[in-house]
Design an enzyme around this catalytic site. Structure first.
Site, PDB file in Angstrom:
ATOM      1  N   GLN A 280       1.008  -1.064   0.286  1.00  0.00           N
ATOM      2  CA  GLN A 280       0.431  -0.080  -0.156  1.00  0.00           C
ATOM      3  C   GLN A 280       0.832   1.477   0.000  1.00  0.00           C
ATOM      4  O   GLN A 280       1.569   1.417   0.696  1.00  0.00           O
ATOM      5  CB  GLN A 280      -0.979  -0.268   1.075  1.00  0.00           C
ATOM      6  CG  GLN A 280      -1.682  -0.959   1.340  1.00  0.00           C
ATOM      7  CD  GLN A 280      -3.058  -0.961   0.209  1.00  0.00           C
ATOM      8  OE1 GLN A 280      -3.238  -0.339  -0.870  1.00  0.00           O
ATOM      9  NE2 GLN A 280      -3.944  -1.968  -0.181  1.00  0.00           N
ATOM     10  N   TYR A 312      -6.817 -12.490  -3.499  1.00  0.00           N
ATOM     11  CA  TYR A 312      -6.439 -11.957  -4.722  1.00  0.00           C
ATOM     12  C   TYR A 312      -4.915 -10.403  -2.893  1.00  0.00           C
ATOM     13  O   TYR A 312      -5.581 -10.352  -2.542  1.00  0.00           O
ATOM     14  CB  TYR A 312      -7.021 -10.658  -4.962  1.00  0.00           C
ATOM     15  CG  TYR A 312      -8.064 -10.603  -6.122  1.00  0.00           C
ATOM     16  CD1 TYR A 312      -7.294 -10.792  -6.746  1.00  0.00           C
ATOM     17  CD2 TYR A 312      -9.324 -10.579  -5.536  1.00  0.00           C
ATOM     18  CE1 TYR A 312      -8.171 -11.539  -7.875  1.00  0.00           C
ATOM     19  CE2 TYR A 312     -10.004 -10.881  -6.118  1.00  0.00           C
ATOM     20  CZ  TYR A 312      -9.564 -11.496  -7.893  1.00  0.00           C
ATOM     21  OH  TYR A 312     -10.941 -11.391  -8.443  1.00  0.00           O
ATOM     22  N   GLU A 339      -3.831 -15.739  -4.597  1.00  0.00           N
ATOM     23  CA  GLU A 339      -2.403 -14.596  -5.076  1.00  0.00           C
ATOM     24  C   GLU A 339      -2.649 -15.221  -5.795  1.00  0.00           C
ATOM     25  O   GLU A 339      -0.995 -16.096  -6.000  1.00  0.00           O
ATOM     26  CB  GLU A 339      -1.625 -14.400  -4.056  1.00  0.00           C
ATOM     27  CG  GLU A 339      -0.893 -12.848  -4.298  1.00  0.00           C
ATOM     28  CD  GLU A 339      -1.492 -12.000  -4.723  1.00  0.00           C
ATOM     29  OE1 GLU A 339      -0.981 -11.095  -5.550  1.00  0.00           O
ATOM     30  OE2 GLU A 339      -2.530 -11.306  -4.009  1.00  0.00           O
ATOM     31  N   ASP A 381      -9.554  -8.256  -2.275  1.00  0.00           N
ATOM     32  CA  ASP A 381      -9.002  -7.024  -2.515  1.00  0.00           C
ATOM     33  C   ASP A 381      -8.653  -7.410  -4.186  1.00  0.00           C
ATOM     34  O   ASP A 381      -7.230  -7.334  -3.648  1.00  0.00           O
ATOM     35  CB  ASP A 381      -7.724  -7.184  -1.257  1.00  0.00           C
ATOM     36  CG  ASP A 381      -7.146  -5.362  -0.832  1.00  0.00           C
ATOM     37  OD1 ASP A 381      -7.883  -4.507  -2.542  1.00  0.00           O
ATOM     38  OD2 ASP A 381      -6.452  -5.228  -0.311  1.00  0.00           O
ATOM     39  N   CYS A 408     -10.441  -0.091  -4.442  1.00  0.00           N
ATOM     40  CA  CYS A 408      -9.242   0.262  -4.967  1.00  0.00           C
ATOM     41  C   CYS A 408      -9.715   1.874  -6.033  1.00  0.00           C
ATOM     42  O   CYS A 408      -9.636   2.506  -6.187  1.00  0.00           O
ATOM     43  CB  CYS A 408      -7.997   0.844  -4.949  1.00  0.00           C
ATOM     44  SG  CYS A 408      -7.445  -0.238  -6.523  1.00  0.00           S
TER      45      CYS A 408
END
Length: 458
Positions: A280, A312, A339, A381, A408
């Site tokens: 992040q 994710y 992932e 995510d 996001c």
């Protein structure tokens, strides 16, 4: 970043390109531009605020129902307008970094909340009139600067590092963006022997060590094809996908400063990630999202024995949040991280090597879910493109008691929530975070449950 194509004039006889007129702005639109109307057409203006009267000049007219324009004069300014906090992203600065640094932090959050609420209603059928939360406990009315711990720069044809121009891959030779933490970009302009066309990734670990990596360009002279990229009516999406695949292909990397890995720490748990590995950007984001997810799970009243999909999942920050919350409840958790990125998978496997409750699966989310045990909770995510209908339908078919959706991009987030609702889920709690101050970007987290579930949660 916003997906808006680079400006190009049209030369047909009905084009507005180059024309000037006075415009009243109405609202902030998705993508950081203000929206107004003139002679029946929508006008998008960057660096504007709602409720202003502006003199504008049309910079793009593609013959559709909208045009793009630039401010030539502020006739009547908003009461929330201030001097731009970011020199690089201000009008005349040329960089594409900070498109909301010309208003107060509190007003920027209000504008973002309006954008998220409008998209949720229009695209997802979700009513939300909440406020945008700051990740910085000290945030006030002034714009938040000095929050970014990761920066990606590009080297121009003369070997000088700079920033991308707005909606372009051309290079602006300046490093005075207001986002990076103090000292992050110090001395970058003095680096020598940089490869033209290379990307520089500059990041600071939680141990205070700065790391710099150079990623070779896609061609010896720099990626000219990328600099010329545009979207076309026919085949444009396929071209963008090809370009993304090229950029994600293996490229030579070299370390210019620091070590090969960066130390990240959240809630006492540490990860060692490659310099170019995802983390992040906001210095408080990973911890903030971890706390938010823990709170949502606590309020949901989960059973002590819980199976969780962390899709994710990256290096496993949210998986760690699940484990920590479950420990506090003296329960038993089994968390399955899915992932695709090899570096993130390796970091997660190292961090959770001694914790049998966490299993890490490398693979594409859409094709991996059939191999996982039935979940009580699913956390997603996804990247900016969102999870998409195929993944949402698989999650709904698994019938978890709760879904924690993270997004996001407000448009794809709203689209995904709409798909969950059509699948029989309802939104219980929704949080918006001003995770990218000075810009129009934001992060959102929603807790969903089956719409027929009893109201025992929040």
């Amino acid at each position: 970043m916003t997906g808006i194509p680079e400006s190009r004039p049209r030369t047909n006889e009905n084009s507005w390109f180059g024309s000037e007129f006075e415009l009243a702005t109405e609202r902030l639109g998705h993508g950081g531009v203000c929206v107004g109307r003139h002679d029946g057409r929508v006008v998008f203006v960057r660096h504007a605020l709602p409720g202003e009267r502006l003199r504008v000049r049309v910079s793009e007219d593609r013959g559709k129902g909208f045009v793009r324009a630039e401010i030539t004069e502020i006739v009547e300014a908003s009461e929330h307008r201030i001097d731009a906090a970011c020199p690089a992203g201000a009008p005349g600065g040329g960089a594409g970094c900070c498109d909301l640094s010309h208003t107060t932090g509190a007003h920027a959050r209000e504008l973002k909340a309006g954008v998220l609420g409008e998209l949720l209603s229009r695209m997802g059928g979700v009513r939300w009139d909440g406020e945008m939360l700051s990740l910085d406990a000290a945030a006030g009315d002034q714009p938040e600067t000095g929050w970014r711990v990761r920066e990606r720069l590009i080297v121009d044809s003369a070997g000088v590092a700079g920033m991308h121009a707005h909606q372009s891959h051309s290079v602006i030779r300046r490093l005075d963006c207001a986002q990076p933490i103090p000292g992050l970009l110090d001395g970058i302009d003095l680096l020598e022997d940089l490869q033209p066309g290379a990307d520089l990734v500059v990041t600071a670990g939680d141990d205070g060590v700065r790391h710099i990596a150079s990623i070779a360009g896609l061609t010896p002279a720099g990626d000219v094809r990328r600099a010329r990229r545009t979207r076309t009516p026919s085949g444009g999406r396929r071209k963008v996908q090809r370009d993304r695949a090229q950029r994600s292909a293996a490229r030579d990397e070299s370390i210019l400063e620091g070590g090969p890995t960066v130390r990240r720490t959240v809630a006492g748990r540490s990860w060692d990630l490659p310099i170019t590995g995802f983390w992040q950007a906001h210095r408080h984001a990973a911890a903030g999202y971890s706390t938010a997810v823990r709170t949502l799970l606590r309020d949901a009243g989960l059973p002590r024995s819980v199976v969780v999909w962390d899709l994710y999942g990256g290096a496993g920050v949210l998986a760690g949040a699940v484990i920590d919350e479950n420990d506090q409840a003296r329960g038993t958790a089994r968390v399955h991280i899915v992932e695709a990125d090899a570096a993130a998978v390796a970091a997660a496997q190292e961090t959770f090597a001694d914790d049998h409750r966490v299993q890490v699966h490398r693979g594409n989310v859409a094709t991996s879910l059939a191999t996982l045990p039935t979940p009580d909770v699913v956390i997603l995510d996804p990247p900016r493109a969102g999870a998409g209908r195929a993944v949402v339908e698989q999650v709904v078919a698994a019938a978890p008691s709760y879904v924690v959706a993270v997004g996001c991009d407000p448009a794809t987030f709203a689209r995904d929530l709409g798909d969950y609702m059509r699948g029989g889920y309802e939104v219980v709690t929704l949080l918006g975070f001003d995770a990218f101050p000075l810009t129009h970007h934001l992060e959102a987290i929603a807790l969903l449950r089956p719409s027929s579930a009893p109201a025992t949660g929040p």
